[in-house]
Design an enzyme around this catalytic site. Structure first.
Site, PDB file in Angstrom:
ATOM      1  N   GLN A  81     -26.579  47.827   7.010  1.00  0.00           N
ATOM      2  CA  GLN A  81     -27.338  48.987   6.544  1.00  0.00           C
ATOM      3  C   GLN A  81     -26.567  49.809   5.510  1.00  0.00           C
ATOM      4  OE1 GLN A  81     -28.553  50.149  10.882  1.00  0.00           O
ATOM      5  NE2 GLN A  81     -29.964  51.174   9.498  1.00  0.00           N
ATOM      6  N   HIS A  82     -27.298  50.674   4.837  1.00  0.00           N
ATOM      7  CA  HIS A  82     -26.768  51.783   4.030  1.00  0.00           C
ATOM      8  C   HIS A  82     -26.178  51.386   2.675  1.00  0.00           C
ATOM      9  CE1 HIS A  82     -27.284  54.360   7.474  1.00  0.00           C
ATOM     10  NE2 HIS A  82     -26.293  53.827   8.156  1.00  0.00           N
ATOM     11  N   ASP A 239     -29.474  45.577  10.113  1.00  0.00           N
ATOM     12  CA  ASP A 239     -28.907  44.738  11.169  1.00  0.00           C
ATOM     13  C   ASP A 239     -29.209  45.257  12.571  1.00  0.00           C
ATOM     14  OD1 ASP A 239     -27.219  46.936  10.821  1.00  0.00           O
ATOM     15  OD2 ASP A 239     -25.428  45.744  10.458  1.00  0.00           O
TER      16      ASP A 239
END
Length: 481
Positions: A81-82, A239
């Site tokens: 992520q991110h 994820d």
């Protein structure tokens, strides 16, 4: 390869350090082929990776799967992520991606929270109070430090978006991964135009948010891949949302994931909004919510301590009165982006094994501190914790979680739950099923249950006391040391 009962699907997990691919029988959940290839992450102040490595790793992992991948009818990508991926007008990376554990944007995170109404306002509009892991803070950091890169950017993507787009040729994302950006509003389930204006990001640069169950596209012709042209591509997701799918998670069941980062989360039907910032109010990949707390330091930090001590990661010893806060990369829970590791209580008779146990205790303490916050009030707090991730099969991790939580622990036998969740999503777009129901049909959460033991209140109190007393030191920025 054994004869499959149903169509084959592919689930992908593109994580921080490698990309894995599973070919799964959609009828039974049997993994009929798998592959994995590594990629690199920079060291030093930042954490960056070249997105093209992810694509090369995906191609290699799929080729390792052989003929089974060619027979797949659908594919889905779960990803870290991110991360901020910036692409130019030709679709090539402008610069390496800024990863989730790059905390250089901590000053931008503080400024954004202050300038747009404070923590409560952020929690209400986006579900989360953005910290330096969030994509919006990384974009603000890039605008300040690399304005030429911002000017060259024609598209902004997350890691799973990048791979999905290379499969389909279309810019798409999903609500689960979008909810970790800081520019997606959880109340309206749309991009937040005020946030985007504030950080100078044109919404036209962002991908379309694909709905749960919707097909994101089809595989375009590519000589790099073993897929047939026209293979369906599911939305994909972040994820943690993929792992929740992979477990077939129902509301109220708590998950502790022990990987490079540590996470604790649960599915909820209620939209979360924690103004303290401890819990990120993520969306899940189905239409519900995934309140989640994340630590930056988990298995990698404990393994580093073991390596420094010159002992095996399982060589723990009981009886320690030492406290070790393993904040080797700064920390997100608690919010201490500038912290480093801290050791307190060292004595002449302290052993290496006791020091290592203290590292485990410090890492698990951070996760358990957020456990009650991610669970709904009516959740059963005596139910087993689901323990997943790379550390879940380690005896030292299992015993530390049992001792500090006082709860039974269940360790699912299924491996690669992110990739399995992506595969369940791919199966869902084929059959029209709820992907979490697909995973439950596959019985992915099956595994031994370790009985509860008495909670170690003394250790929890000792760690909390050291953390409280050391807060001024841990909060200092590097240039003040």
């Amino acid at each position: 390869m054994s004869a499959a009962e149903g169509p084959l699907v592919v689930g992908v997990d593109t994580s921080t350090q490698s990309t894995k691919a599973l070919v799964v029988d959609a009828a039974t959940g049997e993994v009929v082929a798998s592959g994995q290839a590594p990629h690199t992450v920079s060291s030093g102040a930042g954490r960056e990776s070249d997105p093209r490595q992810w694509w090369d790793a995906l191609c290699e992992a799929l080729h390792q799967c052989g003929d089974a991948a060619r027979e797949a009818a659908a594919v889905s990508v779960g990803g870290q992520q991110h991360g901020l991926v910036t692409l130019d007008a030709q679709g090539d990376p402008v610069r390496p991606a800024l990863l989730w554990n790059d905390v250089r944007s901590a000053p931008q995170a503080r400024r954004l929270v202050e300038e747009l109404g404070g923590p409560k306002a952020w929690a209400e509009r986006t579900g989360s109070v953005p910290g330096p892991s969030f994509t919006v803070t990384k974009w603000a950091w890039l605008a300040k430090h690399e304005p030429d890169s911002v000017r060259a950017t024609a598209a902004v993507r997350l890691p799973h978006d990048y791979l999905t787009e290379r499969l389909t040729g279309l810019g798409t994302t999903d609500r689960g991964d979008a909810s970790g950006t800081g520019w997606w509003a959880s109340g309206t389930e749309a991009y937040d135009e005020e946030v985007l204006r504030h950080v100078g990001l044109d919404p036209a640069l962002l991908p379309r948010v694909v709905r749960p169950g919707e097909v994101a596209g089809t595989v375009r012709g590519s000589g790099d891949l073993p897929f047939s042209k026209g293979t369906l591509v599911a939305p994909g997701t972040g994820d943690n949302a993929a792992a929740a799918l992979g477990l077939g998670l129902l509301p109220g069941t708590a998950v502790l994931s022990l990987g490079t980062s540590g996470t604790v989360y649960a599915v909820s039907t209620r939209r979360p909004a924690d103004p303290t910032g401890t819990v990120a109010g993520f969306a899940d990949a189905r239409g519900d919510w995934l309140p989640l707390a994340c630590t930056l330091n988990c298995t990698l930090a404990v393994d580093r301590v073991a390596a420094l001590l010159g002992i095996d990661r399982e060589a723990v010893e009981p009886g320690t009165s030492v406290t070790l806060l393993p904040y080797l990369d700064g920390e997100r829970t608690p919010d201490l982006p500038h912290a480093s590791g801290l050791l307190h209580g060292l004595r002449h008779d302290t052993t290496r094994g006791q020091l290592l146990q203290a590292a485990y205790d410090g890492a698990v303490h951070s996760l358990l501190g957020a456990l009650d916050l991610v669970l709904d009030e009516d959740a059963d707090r005596s139910a087993p914790l689901l323990l997943i991730g790379g550390g879940a099969r380690g005896t030292a991790w299992q015993e530390t979680v049992r001792r500090l939580s006082g709860r039974p622990v269940q360790v699912p036998e299924a491996k690669e739950l992110v990739a399995l969740g992506a595969a369940a999503q791919a199966a869902g777009v084929l059959t029209g099923e709820d992907p979490a129901a697909v995973a439950r049909r596959w019985d992915t959460a099956r595994g031994p249950v370790l009985d509860a033991v008495e909670r170690d209140e003394a250790a929890l109190a000792r760690i909390a006391g050291v953390l409280s007393d050391a807060a001024p030191l841990l909060e200092r920025e590097a240039d003040q040391r």
